[in-house]
Design an enzyme around this catalytic site. Structure first.
Site, PDB file in Angstrom:
ATOM      1  N   CYS A 116       0.792  -1.242   0.000  1.00  0.00           N
ATOM      2  CA  CYS A 116       0.000   0.000   0.000  1.00  0.00           C
ATOM      3  C   CYS A 116       0.826   1.295   0.000  1.00  0.00           C
ATOM      4  O   CYS A 116       0.413   2.274  -0.622  1.00  0.00           O
ATOM      5  CB  CYS A 116      -0.991  -0.005   1.154  1.00  0.00           C
ATOM      6  N   HIS A 257      -3.378   6.794   3.586  1.00  0.00           N
ATOM      7  CA  HIS A 257      -3.796   5.637   2.796  1.00  0.00           C
ATOM      8  C   HIS A 257      -5.225   5.275   3.195  1.00  0.00           C
ATOM      9  O   HIS A 257      -5.560   5.226   4.366  1.00  0.00           O
ATOM     10  CB  HIS A 257      -2.840   4.475   3.072  1.00  0.00           C
ATOM     11  N   ASN A 287     -10.160   0.177  -0.479  1.00  0.00           N
ATOM     12  CA  ASN A 287      -8.697   0.176  -0.354  1.00  0.00           C
ATOM     13  C   ASN A 287      -8.087  -0.126  -1.728  1.00  0.00           C
ATOM     14  O   ASN A 287      -8.171  -1.255  -2.206  1.00  0.00           O
ATOM     15  CB  ASN A 287      -8.294  -0.882   0.673  1.00  0.00           C
TER      16      ASN A 287
END
Ligand code: ACO
Length: 330
Positions: A116, A257, A287
């Site tokens: 990520c 994030h 996500n």
């Protein structure tokens, strides 16, 4: 003292697939509910790419927008650094496929595997390439089709992910005050098995056994990931601010994030940032791993929340574990 920027964002672009998948769709196949997903994650919908839309194609669409904004063409690129946890193929890199799609014939191209925070890792690599004289214009990309590695029968992961790409042209500053004021990257490989894909790599190559065991899909210990994410992202905020010579009250927008609304809220609280100074779009896209930060910045710009001179604090956490942060004067 505030650090002088060395590189800057010359252009930014994003791309998302057309198909919107709402939480209601998961209610048809999994024992879950829109209410559970919204309460525990903040996600309401996500985008899912069709098989014929590759990671490299999403990356191309985002990159063309970033290049146009930077006012340069693909042949002006010296390097392409593409972060992904879902490469189209294991060989060659998706960056090389993107290079071919763009016609960026003068560039070196390679992937970064940092989950990520990959976009922030790529930013750090771009700084290094420019510092060492390898190039002037570096394309950094975060591009993912997370839905190809999420197990559709596992309700704790299937609901989390979205497909997307974000790209930016990074170049040396022309001497002004806008640009990247600090970067910070860190990892802890001892915690790898809390978020990983056990099968399908060199340790356990793809086979009927791997497929039968579903070990080619993501496995995640959600609670442990959650706790580590909050601790690491909080520390990363402090690190980037210290390196930039700044404090939280000087930040105009925290861009975390977008994994889970509760992780975002906990990180913001630790960083001392009120929620009105936090970019949140996990509700729209889920996500999207390495694409999440550029996707959030792009929306923040569109909403008028980022203007020339705004101070952004970027922070991310993911599988590895890896985490990273940056302070940018936009
Ligand atoms: N619908 C309904 N129930 C569910 C679902 C679902 N989609 N998923 C899990 N549950 C159930 C579990 O089976 C469990 O049931 P049980 O008590 O009968 O055993 C119960 O809900 C509680 O499960 P937990 O995993 O403890 O739930 P939690 O509140 O921790 O939420 C979640 C799970 C959303 C995955 C959370 O842990 C999380 O977000 N963790 C961070 C993970 C993450 O974001 N990973 C992405 C990659 S890393 C990154 O990007 C930062």
């Amino acid at each position: 003292m505030i650090r002088r920027p060395f590189v800057e964002f010359a252009g930014l672009g994003v791309a998302v697939p057309e198909r919107v998948v709402t939480n209601a769709e998961f209610e048809k196949t999994l024992e879950t509910s829109d209410q559970w997903i919204v309460e525990r994650t903040g996600i309401r919908e996500r985008r899912v790419a069709p098989p014929e839309q590759s990671v490299a194609m999403l990356a191309r669409d985002a990159s063309l927008r970033a290049l146009a904004q930077a006012g340069i063409g693909p042949e002006d690129l010296d390097a392409i650094v593409l972060a992904t946890a879902t490469p189209d193929r294991l060989l060659p890199s998706t960056a090389c496929d993107l290079q071919a799609l763009l016609g960026a014939k003068n560039a070196a191209a390679f992937d970064v595997s940092a989950a990520c925070p990959g976009f922030l890792y790529a930013l750090t690599v771009a700084e290094g390439l420019i510092a060492s004289g390898q190039g002037t214009n570096i394309l950094i990309v975060g591009a993912e089709k997370l839905n190809t590695i999420a197990d559709p029968t596992d309700r704790s992961t299937a609901i989390l992910f979205g497909d997307a790409a974000g790209a930016a042209v990074i170049r040396r500053t022309s001497g002004g005050t806008r640009g990247v004021l600090s970067t910070f990257i860190k990892s802890d490989g001892n915690l790898a098995n809390l978020l990983y894909r056990p099968g399908g790599g060199a340790v356990d190559p793809i086979s009927s056994k791997v497929v039968a065991e579903r070990s080619h899909y993501i496995k995640m210990a959600g609670r442990e990931v959650f706790k580590s994410a909050v601790l690491a992202m909080s520390d990363a905020c402090d690190q980037a601010l210290t390196r930039a010579g700044m404090t939280a009250d000087q930040v105009d927008l925290l861009v975390p994030h977008q994994a889970n609304i509760r992780i975002i809220e906990a990180t913001a609280k630790h960083a001392g940032m009120p929620l009105e100074k936090v970019m949140i779009n996990v509700d729209r896209y889920g996500n999207t791993s390495s694409a999440s930060i550029p996707l959030a910045i792009d929306q923040a710009i569109a909403e008028g929340r980022v203007k020339p001179g705004s101070i952004l604090l970027l922070v991310a956490f993911g599988g590895g574990f890896t985490w990273a942060s940056a302070v940018v004067r936009w």
